[in-house]
Design a protein around this motif. Structure first.
Motif, mmCIF file in Angstrom:
data_model
loop_
_atom_site.group_PDB
_atom_site.id
_atom_site.type_symbol
_atom_site.label_atom_id
_atom_site.label_comp_id
_atom_site.label_asym_id
_atom_site.label_seq_id
_atom_site.Cartn_x
_atom_site.Cartn_y
_atom_site.Cartn_z
ATOM 1 N N ILE A 65 49.311 40.291 34.982
ATOM 2 C CA ILE A 65 47.868 39.751 35.234
ATOM 3 C C ILE A 65 47.071 40.224 33.977
ATOM 4 C CG2 ILE A 65 45.777 40.238 36.603
ATOM 5 C CD1 ILE A 65 47.558 40.926 39.169
ATOM 6 N N TYR A 66 46.407 39.399 33.298
ATOM 7 C CA TYR A 66 45.846 39.580 31.917
ATOM 8 C C TYR A 66 44.591 40.036 32.058
ATOM 9 C CZ TYR A 66 49.862 37.542 29.273
ATOM 10 O OH TYR A 66 50.942 37.523 28.752
ATOM 11 N N SER A 67 43.773 39.876 33.268
ATOM 12 C CA SER A 67 42.170 40.120 33.432
ATOM 13 C C SER A 67 42.130 41.654 33.694
ATOM 14 C CB SER A 67 41.511 39.252 34.181
ATOM 15 O OG SER A 67 41.554 37.976 33.700
ATOM 16 N N ASP A 68 41.073 42.116 33.453
ATOM 17 C CA ASP A 68 40.711 43.560 34.289
ATOM 18 C C ASP A 68 39.490 43.223 34.981
ATOM 19 O OD1 ASP A 68 42.582 45.108 32.570
ATOM 20 O OD2 ASP A 68 41.117 45.070 30.884
ATOM 21 N N GLY A 69 39.045 44.139 35.788
ATOM 22 C CA GLY A 69 37.774 44.128 36.648
ATOM 23 C C GLY A 69 38.042 43.517 37.865
ATOM 24 N N ARG A 70 38.936 44.030 38.580
ATOM 25 C CA ARG A 70 39.283 43.309 40.033
ATOM 26 C C ARG A 70 38.109 43.080 40.986
ATOM 27 N NH1 ARG A 70 45.414 45.027 41.736
ATOM 28 N NH2 ARG A 70 46.205 44.463 39.828
ATOM 29 N N GLN A 71 36.881 43.749 40.588
ATOM 30 C CA GLN A 71 35.689 43.438 41.516
ATOM 31 C C GLN A 71 35.239 41.968 41.512
ATOM 32 O OE1 GLN A 71 35.736 45.716 39.063
ATOM 33 N NE2 GLN A 71 34.175 45.140 37.822
ATOM 34 N N LYS A 72 35.677 41.494 40.153
ATOM 35 C CA LYS A 72 35.321 39.948 39.935
ATOM 36 C C LYS A 72 36.510 38.934 40.234
ATOM 37 C CE LYS A 72 31.742 41.162 36.620
ATOM 38 N NZ LYS A 72 31.113 41.040 35.228
ATOM 39 N N ALA A 73 37.302 39.499 40.616
ATOM 40 C CA ALA A 73 38.598 38.667 40.879
ATOM 41 C C ALA A 73 38.385 37.567 42.057
ATOM 42 C CB ALA A 73 39.869 39.432 40.959
ATOM 43 N N PRO A 74 39.227 36.434 41.753
ATOM 44 C CA PRO A 74 38.783 35.323 42.894
ATOM 45 C C PRO A 74 40.104 35.541 44.094
ATOM 46 C CG PRO A 74 40.268 34.420 41.025
ATOM 47 C CD PRO A 74 39.629 35.909 40.596
ATOM 48 N N LEU A 75 40.821 36.628 44.027
ATOM 49 C CA LEU A 75 41.664 37.171 44.833
ATOM 50 C C LEU A 75 41.455 38.576 45.275
ATOM 51 C CD1 LEU A 75 45.132 35.434 43.473
ATOM 52 C CD2 LEU A 75 43.798 34.489 45.327
ATOM 53 N N ASP A 76 41.882 39.088 46.438
ATOM 54 C CA ASP A 76 41.424 40.305 46.943
ATOM 55 C C ASP A 76 42.606 41.216 46.324
ATOM 56 O OD1 ASP A 76 43.864 40.692 48.741
ATOM 57 O OD2 ASP A 76 42.369 39.733 50.054
ATOM 58 N N ALA A 77 42.126 42.574 46.247
ATOM 59 C CA ALA A 77 43.124 43.626 45.638
ATOM 60 C C ALA A 77 44.758 43.339 46.151
ATOM 61 C CB ALA A 77 42.415 44.766 45.552
ATOM 62 N N ALA A 78 44.757 43.571 47.549
ATOM 63 C CA ALA A 78 46.057 43.556 48.195
ATOM 64 C C ALA A 78 47.097 42.236 47.587
ATOM 65 C CB ALA A 78 45.847 43.499 49.430
ATOM 66 N N LEU A 79 46.180 41.260 47.447
ATOM 67 C CA LEU A 79 46.907 39.977 46.997
ATOM 68 C C LEU A 79 47.488 40.035 45.207
ATOM 69 C CD1 LEU A 79 44.949 36.885 48.548
ATOM 70 C CD2 LEU A 79 47.428 37.727 49.160
ATOM 71 N N LEU A 80 46.298 40.953 44.752
ATOM 72 C CA LEU A 80 46.727 40.719 43.328
ATOM 73 C C LEU A 80 48.068 41.835 42.967
ATOM 74 C CD1 LEU A 80 43.179 41.185 41.896
ATOM 75 C CD2 LEU A 80 44.985 39.280 41.393
ATOM 76 N N ASP A 81 47.793 42.775 43.750
ATOM 77 C CA ASP A 81 48.984 43.732 43.899
ATOM 78 C C ASP A 81 50.392 43.203 44.033
ATOM 79 O OD1 ASP A 81 47.039 45.781 42.917
ATOM 80 O OD2 ASP A 81 46.953 46.523 45.131
ATOM 81 N N ARG A 82 50.180 42.441 45.306
ATOM 82 C CA ARG A 82 51.647 41.907 45.633
ATOM 83 C C ARG A 82 52.080 40.675 44.333
ATOM 84 N NH1 ARG A 82 50.404 38.816 50.686
ATOM 85 N NH2 ARG A 82 49.580 40.909 51.400
ATOM 86 N N TYR A 83 51.107 39.920 43.802
ATOM 87 C CA TYR A 83 51.514 39.017 42.878
ATOM 88 C C TYR A 83 52.135 39.934 41.703
ATOM 89 C CZ TYR A 83 51.130 35.723 39.092
ATOM 90 O OH TYR A 83 51.473 34.714 38.149
ATOM 91 N N GLU A 84 51.352 41.109 41.144
ATOM 92 C CA GLU A 84 51.941 41.728 40.306
ATOM 93 C C GLU A 84 53.398 42.381 40.430
ATOM 94 O OE1 GLU A 84 49.869 44.251 36.825
ATOM 95 O OE2 GLU A 84 49.223 44.746 38.813
ATOM 96 N N LYS A 85 53.695 42.568 41.947
ATOM 97 C CA LYS A 85 54.983 43.289 42.235
ATOM 98 C C LYS A 85 56.029 42.327 42.377
ATOM 99 C CE LYS A 85 56.979 46.099 45.627
ATOM 100 N NZ LYS A 85 56.888 46.910 46.788
#
Length: 339
Positions: A65-85
């Motif tokens: 994941i190249y972007s920082d600032g998850r508060q502005k992400a179009p996906l929630d934190a749990a989904l981002l963590d899953r994608y990264e893993k």
């Protein structure tokens, strides 16, 4: 001024000129070395493949994941963590039922068109002659062009890749009942890197299911976590490899020992779901699918988004670039992420 004084002044100025020229020459040489080093860094092959006699493994050096600032992400934190893993995500309920129905109608229209079947963008099955894939669907269909640049999915791609994005490749994969053949295990990035010249792992695919994808009709299979390892494949790339590899890929596929190791560590996950599900996966995650020997077809729409800063260059396999309809090289335009 005496002749001796004049000669002395001439020598002094001559020495100063020489010194200035020497300094300027050193400065130019230094700047040239910096430019050359930058150019070398830019084109340096950090993920070599099809170069060694035995398979090699390279740890991923690029972010997932190249972007920082998850508060502005179009996906929630749990989904981002899953994608990264895992290297992939399944997204439901992004499209309305009527939008999915429109996609299905346009998919069938392309599949049933004799004109489309005769075009070079259409890849047919080796034995049956059925359409296997139709590439460049966003250019063949204004409808699919609009779907590909839908802000709901472009925003996700831009966030994950941290850049403006363009369409590196689009296609419809048809897997008709009884005759749809397999897609063997592979990393898309390995091919895009070697045969298209994509520099780094800064691209992703979004596959939209247009028919039910179940455990029996050849769904997409993915190896969780495999996106963190680049498998350097063995084998020389034949000339115009795409003419055969799009029907059956034999070059640029990982060796069985590497596959077995990754599968034993991480398992396999099947991307099953109803029409409209988005299978979002990183460019380096290992994936494939079995043949469809059921009576139920399996058709998916694929959009490949690449970061604008990661546009393709000279193929790293020193081969001729693949055609534009397979890998965008000239028609590169950033997509808008808003209505």
């Amino acid at each position: 001024m005496s002749s001796s004084a004049s000669a002395l002044a001439h020598d002094i100025f001559y020495d100063i000129d020489l010194a200035e020229q020497e300094l300027m020459s050193k400065k130019n040489d230094s700047e040239e070395r910096v430019r050359n080093k930058a150019q070398e860094e830019e084109v340096r092959d950090v993920y070599p493949s099809r170069q060694y006699s035995l398979p090699r493994h390279f740890n991923r050096i690029d972010p997932v994941i190249y972007s920082d600032g998850r508060q502005k992400a179009p996906l929630d934190a749990a989904l981002l963590d899953r994608y990264e893993k895992k290297g992939f995500l399944f997204l439901d309920d992004l499209f309305e039922d009527h939008e999915i129905a429109d996609m299905q109608r346009h998919m069938q229209r392309l599949r049933d068109s004799d004109e489309i079947k005769q075009r070079e963008e259409s890849i047919t099955e080796a034995n049956s002659g059925d359409i296997r894939s139709v590439f460049d669907v966003h250019k063949l269909s204004d409808f699919f062009q609009k779907v590909a640049q839908d802000p709901r999915i472009v925003r996700i791609a831009e966030y994950l890749l941290g850049d403006k994005v363009y369409l590196h490749q689009t296609r419809l994969n048809y897997k008709p009942g009884f005759r749809g053949k397999e897609f063997y295990w592979h990393s898309d990035f390995e091919t895009w890197h070697v045969e298209d010249g994509m520099p780094r792992m800064r691209a992703l695919s979004m596959s939209i299911t247009l028919t039910p994808n179940d455990h029996y009709n050849g769904p997409l299979l993915l190896i969780p976590g495999s996106h963190q390892t680049f498998i350097s494949c063995v084998g020389e790339t034949p000339e115009n490899n795409y003419l055969s590899s799009l029907k059956r890929q034999d070059v640029g596929v990982p060796d069985e020992a590497s596959l077995q190791s990754l599968i034993e560590q991480n398992g396999i996950e099947a991307a099953v779901g109803q029409p409209g599900r988005i299978i979002l996966f990183d460019c380096n995650v290992l994936h494939g699918s079995n043949s469809n020997i059921t009576s139920t077809p399996r058709s998916n729409l694929f959009f490949v988004y690449n970061a604008l800063s990661n546009r393709v260059g000279q193929p790293f396999g020193n081969t001729a670039p693949r055609p534009e309809y397979i890998a965008a090289r000239k028609s590169i335009k950033a997509l808008k992420n808003s209505d």
